[in-house]
Design a protein around this motif. Structure first.
Motif, PDB file in Angstrom:
ATOM      1  N   PRO A   1       0.835  -1.209   0.000  1.00  0.00           N
ATOM      2  CA  PRO A   1       0.000   0.000   0.000  1.00  0.00           C
ATOM      3  C   PRO A   1       0.863   1.249   0.000  1.00  0.00           C
ATOM      4  CG  PRO A   1       0.114  -0.931   2.198  1.00  0.00           C
ATOM      5  CD  PRO A   1       0.856  -1.878   1.303  1.00  0.00           C
ATOM      6  N   TYR A   2       0.248   2.378  -0.198  1.00  0.00           N
ATOM      7  CA  TYR A   2       0.968   3.645  -0.240  1.00  0.00           C
ATOM      8  C   TYR A   2       1.576   3.941   1.121  1.00  0.00           C
ATOM      9  CZ  TYR A   2       1.879   8.623  -0.881  1.00  0.00           C
ATOM     10  OH  TYR A   2       2.476   9.860  -0.957  1.00  0.00           O
ATOM     11  N   ILE A   3       2.862   4.296   1.138  1.00  0.00           N
ATOM     12  CA  ILE A   3       3.552   4.518   2.411  1.00  0.00           C
ATOM     13  C   ILE A   3       4.053   5.950   2.568  1.00  0.00           C
ATOM     14  CG2 ILE A   3       4.259   2.118   2.646  1.00  0.00           C
ATOM     15  CD1 ILE A   3       6.990   2.886   1.545  1.00  0.00           C
ATOM     16  N   GLY A   4       3.721   6.835   1.648  1.00  0.00           N
ATOM     17  CA  GLY A   4       4.161   8.212   1.761  1.00  0.00           C
ATOM     18  C   GLY A   4       5.137   8.587   0.661  1.00  0.00           C
ATOM     19  N   ALA A   5       5.619   9.809   0.737  1.00  0.00           N
ATOM     20  CA  ALA A   5       6.442  10.351  -0.338  1.00  0.00           C
ATOM     21  C   ALA A   5       7.875   9.809  -0.333  1.00  0.00           C
ATOM     22  CB  ALA A   5       6.479  11.877  -0.244  1.00  0.00           C
ATOM     23  N   ASP A   6       8.346   9.288   0.794  1.00  0.00           N
ATOM     24  CA  ASP A   6       9.728   8.815   0.894  1.00  0.00           C
ATOM     25  C   ASP A   6       9.878   7.508   0.096  1.00  0.00           C
ATOM     26  OD1 ASP A   6      12.301   8.299   1.536  1.00  0.00           O
ATOM     27  OD2 ASP A   6      11.927   7.774   3.633  1.00  0.00           O
ATOM     28  N   THR A   7      10.733   7.527  -0.923  1.00  0.00           N
ATOM     29  CA  THR A   7      10.923   6.342  -1.769  1.00  0.00           C
ATOM     30  C   THR A   7      12.199   5.578  -1.433  1.00  0.00           C
ATOM     31  OG1 THR A   7      12.066   7.692  -3.429  1.00  0.00           O
ATOM     32  CG2 THR A   7       9.668   7.412  -3.689  1.00  0.00           C
ATOM     33  N   THR A   8      12.917   6.009  -0.414  1.00  0.00           N
ATOM     34  CA  THR A   8      14.171   5.350  -0.053  1.00  0.00           C
ATOM     35  C   THR A   8      13.949   3.879   0.259  1.00  0.00           C
ATOM     36  OG1 THR A   8      15.004   7.430   0.859  1.00  0.00           O
ATOM     37  CG2 THR A   8      16.150   5.405   1.505  1.00  0.00           C
ATOM     38  N   PHE A   9      12.873   3.601   1.017  1.00  0.00           N
ATOM     39  CA  PHE A   9      12.583   2.230   1.409  1.00  0.00           C
ATOM     40  C   PHE A   9      12.280   1.362   0.194  1.00  0.00           C
ATOM     41  CE2 PHE A   9       9.695  -1.127   2.860  1.00  0.00           C
ATOM     42  CZ  PHE A   9      10.440  -1.672   3.899  1.00  0.00           C
ATOM     43  N   ASN A  10      11.709   1.968  -0.842  1.00  0.00           N
ATOM     44  CA  ASN A  10      11.287   1.196  -2.012  1.00  0.00           C
ATOM     45  C   ASN A  10      12.448   0.726  -2.876  1.00  0.00           C
ATOM     46  OD1 ASN A  10       8.564   1.613  -1.316  1.00  0.00           O
ATOM     47  ND2 ASN A  10       8.519   3.557  -2.402  1.00  0.00           N
ATOM     48  N   ILE A  11      13.537   1.462  -2.906  1.00  0.00           N
ATOM     49  CA  ILE A  11      14.646   1.127  -3.793  1.00  0.00           C
ATOM     50  C   ILE A  11      15.865   0.583  -3.053  1.00  0.00           C
ATOM     51  CG2 ILE A  11      13.922   2.840  -5.496  1.00  0.00           C
ATOM     52  CD1 ILE A  11      16.149   4.678  -4.459  1.00  0.00           C
ATOM     53  N   ARG A  12      15.831   0.630  -1.747  1.00  0.00           N
ATOM     54  CA  ARG A  12      16.998   0.221  -0.973  1.00  0.00           C
ATOM     55  C   ARG A  12      17.322  -1.258  -1.171  1.00  0.00           C
ATOM     56  NH1 ARG A  12      17.372   0.487   5.614  1.00  0.00           N
ATOM     57  NH2 ARG A  12      19.466  -0.367   5.818  1.00  0.00           N
ATOM     58  N   TYR A  13      16.333  -2.075  -1.463  1.00  0.00           N
ATOM     59  CA  TYR A  13      16.553  -3.519  -1.620  1.00  0.00           C
ATOM     60  C   TYR A  13      17.548  -3.827  -2.733  1.00  0.00           C
ATOM     61  CZ  TYR A  13      13.825  -3.708  -5.936  1.00  0.00           C
ATOM     62  OH  TYR A  13      13.393  -3.533  -7.230  1.00  0.00           O
ATOM     63  N   GLN A  14      17.702  -2.919  -3.702  1.00  0.00           N
ATOM     64  CA  GLN A  14      18.595  -3.164  -4.828  1.00  0.00           C
ATOM     65  C   GLN A  14      20.046  -3.312  -4.389  1.00  0.00           C
ATOM     66  OE1 GLN A  14      17.879  -0.123  -7.780  1.00  0.00           O
ATOM     67  NE2 GLN A  14      15.672  -0.491  -7.800  1.00  0.00           N
ATOM     68  N   ASP A  15      20.366  -2.786  -3.200  1.00  0.00           N
ATOM     69  CA  ASP A  15      21.728  -2.934  -2.676  1.00  0.00           C
ATOM     70  C   ASP A  15      22.025  -4.367  -2.248  1.00  0.00           C
ATOM     71  OD1 ASP A  15      22.103  -0.208  -3.036  1.00  0.00           O
ATOM     72  OD2 ASP A  15      21.497   0.289  -0.977  1.00  0.00           O
ATOM     73  N   TYR A  16      20.991  -5.215  -2.171  1.00  0.00           N
ATOM     74  CA  TYR A  16      21.168  -6.577  -1.655  1.00  0.00           C
ATOM     75  C   TYR A  16      20.872  -7.650  -2.706  1.00  0.00           C
ATOM     76  CZ  TYR A  16      21.065  -4.028   2.753  1.00  0.00           C
ATOM     77  OH  TYR A  16      21.338  -3.147   3.776  1.00  0.00           O
ATOM     78  N   LEU A  17      20.898  -7.283  -3.957  1.00  0.00           N
ATOM     79  CA  LEU A  17      20.613  -8.247  -5.013  1.00  0.00           C
ATOM     80  C   LEU A  17      21.848  -9.011  -5.470  1.00  0.00           C
ATOM     81  CD1 LEU A  17      18.096  -6.243  -7.256  1.00  0.00           C
ATOM     82  CD2 LEU A  17      17.609  -8.001  -5.549  1.00  0.00           C
ATOM     83  N   LYS A  18      22.974  -8.691  -4.905  1.00  0.00           N
ATOM     84  CA  LYS A  18      24.211  -9.389  -5.277  1.00  0.00           C
ATOM     85  C   LYS A  18      24.147 -10.840  -4.799  1.00  0.00           C
ATOM     86  CE  LYS A  18      26.455  -8.192  -0.920  1.00  0.00           C
ATOM     87  NZ  LYS A  18      25.167  -7.959  -0.270  1.00  0.00           N
ATOM     88  N   PRO A  19      24.813 -11.762  -5.511  1.00  0.00           N
ATOM     89  CA  PRO A  19      24.881 -13.145  -5.029  1.00  0.00           C
ATOM     90  C   PRO A  19      25.638 -13.220  -3.703  1.00  0.00           C
ATOM     91  CG  PRO A  19      25.511 -12.999  -7.345  1.00  0.00           C
ATOM     92  CD  PRO A  19      25.443 -11.603  -6.838  1.00  0.00           C
ATOM     93  N   VAL A  20      25.133 -14.017  -2.791  1.00  0.00           N
ATOM     94  CA  VAL A  20      25.788 -14.213  -1.497  1.00  0.00           C
ATOM     95  C   VAL A  20      26.482 -15.569  -1.543  1.00  0.00           C
ATOM     96  CG1 VAL A  20      25.488 -14.294   1.002  1.00  0.00           C
ATOM     97  CG2 VAL A  20      23.998 -12.851  -0.391  1.00  0.00           C
ATOM     98  N   LYS A  21      27.799 -15.557  -1.718  1.00  0.00           N
ATOM     99  CA  LYS A  21      28.545 -16.791  -1.941  1.00  0.00           C
ATOM    100  C   LYS A  21      29.222 -17.324  -0.691  1.00  0.00           C
ATOM    101  CE  LYS A  21      29.431 -15.533  -6.763  1.00  0.00           C
ATOM    102  NZ  LYS A  21      30.455 -15.352  -7.827  1.00  0.00           N
ATOM    103  N   SER A  22      29.315 -16.497   0.347  1.00  0.00           N
ATOM    104  CA  SER A  22      29.982 -16.941   1.565  1.00  0.00           C
ATOM    105  C   SER A  22      29.426 -16.167   2.756  1.00  0.00           C
ATOM    106  CB  SER A  22      31.495 -16.724   1.465  1.00  0.00           C
ATOM    107  OG  SER A  22      31.786 -15.337   1.430  1.00  0.00           O
ATOM    108  N   ALA A  23      29.755 -16.628   3.946  1.00  0.00           N
ATOM    109  CA  ALA A  23      29.280 -15.956   5.158  1.00  0.00           C
ATOM    110  C   ALA A  23      29.799 -14.528   5.246  1.00  0.00           C
ATOM    111  CB  ALA A  23      29.708 -16.764   6.387  1.00  0.00           C
ATOM    112  N   ARG A  24      31.007 -14.283   4.739  1.00  0.00           N
ATOM    113  CA  ARG A  24      31.583 -12.935   4.813  1.00  0.00           C
ATOM    114  C   ARG A  24      30.761 -11.924   4.018  1.00  0.00           C
ATOM    115  NH1 ARG A  24      36.004 -16.072   3.693  1.00  0.00           N
ATOM    116  NH2 ARG A  24      36.052 -15.305   1.541  1.00  0.00           N
ATOM    117  N   GLU A  25      29.992 -12.402   3.026  1.00  0.00           N
ATOM    118  CA  GLU A  25      29.226 -11.492   2.174  1.00  0.00           C
ATOM    119  C   GLU A  25      27.778 -11.327   2.630  1.00  0.00           C
ATOM    120  OE1 GLU A  25      29.511 -13.289  -1.643  1.00  0.00           O
ATOM    121  OE2 GLU A  25      31.667 -12.933  -1.849  1.00  0.00           O
TER     122      GLU A  25
END
Length: 387
Positions: A280-304
């Motif tokens: 649902p609509y959460i307000g004008a702040d879109t930071t929360f909506n795009i922040r997930y893109q920082d975590y789309l990298k493959p996670v190959k080890s515990a260090r990552e």
């Protein structure tokens, strides 16, 4: 002369007797053959051409083709977002860490002709833990309208799950009767999240743990149930924590998060579950909506590993789902998820031998058609034999 005449009579008698015996034998044989073979085409009056009669089509045997170890549900859409049907096995190419893999099995499903059996199930999760107070009423109203569409006749079986501070309330069985499901929605009441007042502040860690555990529990349970599932999560998603927000972040913490990532990734694939984010609509702040893109990298080890790697929108991307909203037309968002239910391809392949436990492999399925979009699992964790 007399002998000749007598011989001819005897000969004629024997010939007649033989013909009679042959007639009896042939009559029995023809009678037996008539039970096996259909009658010859009927002759038209006046000796015309024979009339063709309709015969039922032959029954085709179902060929049981052994599936490969890694099984994928693949959705293919054109530039307008419409499902592309009618593709053949040779239209697909599987790339595993960039290396081609042989398609071991192939099945095509579409809503018009070949529907999956068992039917695809929609699991609709209403996330009261992360919905703000003002969003609850809108969400309840929109889900009610979705269930009431077409007089309450749902296109696919739907099961409702209600996530609250007290835990997960689960509807035991799915149903295509939307009117019957309305009684569950009417139990949803707005209120202040008690998890905040108990834990203080926004209770980021507690909300993250609550939701990530519930997603894992759903995937574990559904992995035991045959068939494909669409997990539609209604809510903004749980907090995407990172190291500064968690403070001290030990190697033990990293290993724990990595184990959780591997476990959830494997269970979602084994459960044939595609994750969808409906917000649902959460307000004008879109930071929360795009922040997930920082975590789309493959996670190959515990260090990552990071807790953000387990966030809702990351799971939706990695399973081939959709990220919709935020807006208050939740009915439209859910319908856009459900169009994926019956139009898909089921393919499989065998992975190479793993060199170590939890070995990450990048996955890409390419279709030899211009202008199409392919959605499926973006990777998998290869395991050693016996694991």
């Amino acid at each position: 002369m007399g002998w000749v005449n007598i011989g001819r009579c005897r000969l004629a008698w024997w010939i007649g007797f033989a013909i009679a015996l042959l007639g009896m034998a042939s009559g029995n044989s023809l009678s037996a053959l008539a039970q096996v073979h259909p009658a010859a085409p009927a002759q038209q009056p006046g000796g015309g051409d024979p009339v063709l009669t309709q015969r039922p089509p032959p029954k085709l045997k179902t060929l049981l083709i052994p599936e490969g170890r890694i099984k994928l549900d693949v959705m293919v859409n054109d530039a307008a977002g419409k499902a592309v049907v009618g593709l053949e096995p040779w239209d697909f190419k599987i790339l595993d860490n960039g290396q081609p893999r042989k398609v071991m099995s192939f099945r095509a499903f579409n809503d018009a002709e070949v529907k999956p059996d068992p039917p695809v199930e929609v699991i609709l999760v209403i996330d009261m833990v992360n919905l703000a107070f003002q969003q609850v009423a809108v969400t309840r109203q929109e889900i009610s309208q979705f269930l009431e569409q077409d007089g309450g006749h749902l296109k696919v079986p739907v099961r409702l799950l209600l996530l609250t501070d007290a835990g997960m309330r689960v509807q035991p069985r799915s149903s295509i009767d939307g009117n019957a499901l309305l009684s569950v929605v009417k139990q949803i009441k707005g209120g202040v999240r008690t998890i905040d007042s108990a834990m203080g502040g926004e209770a980021l860690l507690e909300r993250f743990q609550r939701c990530s555990r519930q997603v894992t529990a759903i995937a574990e349970n559904e992995a035991r149930v045959p068939g494909r599932k669409l997990l539609i999560w209604v809510g903004p998603g749980w907090p995407m924590l990172n190291r500064p927000e968690l403070g001290y972040y030990s190697a033990r913490d990293q290993q724990s998060y990595f184990d959780g990532i591997v476990e959830l990734s494997n269970r979602l694939r084994e459960a044939r579950m595609v994750v969808y984010s409906v917000a649902p609509y959460i307000g004008a702040d879109t930071t929360f909506n795009i922040r997930y893109q920082d975590y789309l990298k493959p996670v190959k080890s515990a260090r990552e590993s990071d807790p953000g790697d387990l966030s809702l929108k990351v799971l939706a991307t990695q399973t081939g789902g959709k990220i919709l909203g935020p807006d208050n037309d939740i009915v439209s968002q859910i319908n856009k998820c459900i169009v994926d239910a019956n139009d898909f391809y089921r393919i499989s392949f065998d992975p190479p031998a793993a060199e170590h436990a939890d070995e990450y492999h990048d996955l890409k399925v390419v279709v030899a058609k211009p202008g199409v979009t392919v959605r499926t699992n973006t990777g998998y964790y290869n395991e050693l034999p016996g694991h």
